[in-house]
Design a protein around this motif. Structure first.
Motif, short mmCIF file in Angstrom:
data_model
loop_
_atom_site.label_atom_id
_atom_site.label_comp_id
_atom_site.label_asym_id
_atom_site.label_seq_id
_atom_site.Cartn_x
_atom_site.Cartn_y
_atom_site.Cartn_z
N PRO A 151 -26.12 -42.26 48.46
CA PRO A 151 -24.94 -42.03 47.61
C PRO A 151 -24.61 -40.55 47.38
O PRO A 151 -23.44 -40.19 47.33
CB PRO A 151 -25.28 -42.73 46.30
N GLU A 152 -25.62 -39.71 47.26
CA GLU A 152 -25.35 -38.28 47.05
C GLU A 152 -24.71 -37.65 48.29
O GLU A 152 -23.78 -36.83 48.18
CB GLU A 152 -26.62 -37.54 46.66
N ASP A 153 -25.19 -38.02 49.46
CA ASP A 153 -24.60 -37.51 50.70
C ASP A 153 -23.17 -38.02 50.87
O ASP A 153 -22.29 -37.28 51.30
CB ASP A 153 -25.44 -37.92 51.92
N PHE A 154 -22.94 -39.27 50.49
CA PHE A 154 -21.59 -39.84 50.56
C PHE A 154 -20.65 -39.07 49.64
O PHE A 154 -19.54 -38.70 50.04
CB PHE A 154 -21.64 -41.32 50.16
N THR A 155 -21.09 -38.78 48.43
CA THR A 155 -20.28 -38.03 47.48
C THR A 155 -20.00 -36.62 47.99
O THR A 155 -18.88 -36.11 47.88
CB THR A 155 -20.97 -37.98 46.10
N THR A 156 -21.00 -35.99 48.57
CA THR A 156 -20.81 -34.65 49.13
C THR A 156 -19.81 -34.70 50.28
O THR A 156 -18.92 -33.84 50.38
CB THR A 156 -22.14 -34.05 49.60
N LEU A 157 -19.93 -35.70 51.15
CA LEU A 157 -18.98 -35.85 52.24
C LEU A 157 -17.56 -35.97 51.70
O LEU A 157 -16.64 -35.32 52.21
CB LEU A 157 -19.32 -37.08 53.10
N LEU A 158 -17.37 -36.78 50.67
CA LEU A 158 -16.03 -36.93 50.09
C LEU A 158 -15.48 -35.59 49.62
O LEU A 158 -14.31 -35.28 49.83
CB LEU A 158 -16.07 -37.91 48.92
N GLY A 159 -16.34 -34.78 48.99
CA GLY A 159 -15.91 -33.46 48.53
C GLY A 159 -15.52 -32.56 49.68
O GLY A 159 -14.49 -31.85 49.61
N VAL A 160 -16.30 -32.57 50.75
CA VAL A 160 -16.00 -31.75 51.93
C VAL A 160 -14.68 -32.20 52.56
O VAL A 160 -13.84 -31.36 52.92
CB VAL A 160 -17.16 -31.81 52.95
N LEU A 161 -14.48 -33.51 52.68
CA LEU A 161 -13.25 -34.03 53.25
C LEU A 161 -12.04 -33.69 52.38
O LEU A 161 -10.99 -33.29 52.88
CB LEU A 161 -13.34 -35.54 53.44
N ASP A 162 -12.21 -33.82 51.08
CA ASP A 162 -11.11 -33.50 50.16
C ASP A 162 -10.76 -32.02 50.22
O ASP A 162 -9.58 -31.66 50.24
CB ASP A 162 -11.48 -33.92 48.74
N ASP A 163 -11.77 -31.16 50.27
CA ASP A 163 -11.51 -29.71 50.39
C ASP A 163 -10.78 -29.39 51.69
O ASP A 163 -9.85 -28.57 51.70
CB ASP A 163 -12.83 -28.92 50.34
N ALA A 164 -11.17 -30.02 52.79
CA ALA A 164 -10.51 -29.78 54.07
C ALA A 164 -9.06 -30.26 54.02
O ALA A 164 -8.17 -29.59 54.56
CB ALA A 164 -11.28 -30.47 55.20
N ALA A 165 -8.83 -31.39 53.39
CA ALA A 165 -7.46 -31.91 53.27
C ALA A 165 -6.60 -30.98 52.43
O ALA A 165 -5.44 -30.71 52.76
CB ALA A 165 -7.48 -33.31 52.68
#
Length: 143
Positions: free
Chosen positions: A105-119
């Motif tokens: 879950p922590e890696d998933f949340t981090t991925l979401l943050g990285v994707l959101d920042d890129a968007a």
């Protein structure tokens, strides 16, 4: 939220973002993105257990440069500047996102943050940039 529940124009940078969708939505989104001549990259997260495996899968599915450092900062840098995949916009599709969400879950949340920042970076530079993470239909029950 499933993509069929909102009106989204993949050609509009202002609508860039990371979105949860139902599994059945991915093919429709890929078709729409290709119609609009956006670069489509698909990553299967089925059985993905952690950050290490996620970054390996992304290195392959996104054909990340050989210099990719296999860490969150390197991923963020690559997703902001996808020059090795020249396109006027990007659509990243993630199949079986729930596997990573349940396993790490922590890696998933981090991925979401990285994707959101890129968007956000894409939108700020007038480039459509979308990530769609497929979750099982029951993930949307009660929403």
């Amino acid at each position: 939220m499933s993509a069929h529940r909102f009106d989204l124009d993949l050609t509009q940078p202002a609508q860039s973002g990371a979105y949860f969708v139902g599994t059945a939505d991915l093919d429709r989104l890929a078709k729409a993105a290709r119609r609009d001549e956006l670069q489509v990259c698909r990553t299967d997260l089925g059985g993905c257990a952690d950050k290490h495996e996620l970054l390996q899968r992304l290195a392959v599915s996104l054909t990340l440069p050989a210099s990719f450092g296999h860490n969150w900062d390197a991923l963020a840098d690559c997703l902001r500047d996808m020059g090795w995949l020249p396109a006027w916009g990007y659509v990243l599709l993630f199949e079986r996102g729930d596997d990573l969400r349940n396993a790490a879950p922590e890696d998933f949340t981090t991925l979401l943050g990285v994707l959101d920042d890129a968007a956000t970076f894409g939108a700020d530079h007038d480039k459509p940039w979308f990530a769609f993470l497929a979750l099982p239909d029951e993930a949307f029950d009660g929403s």
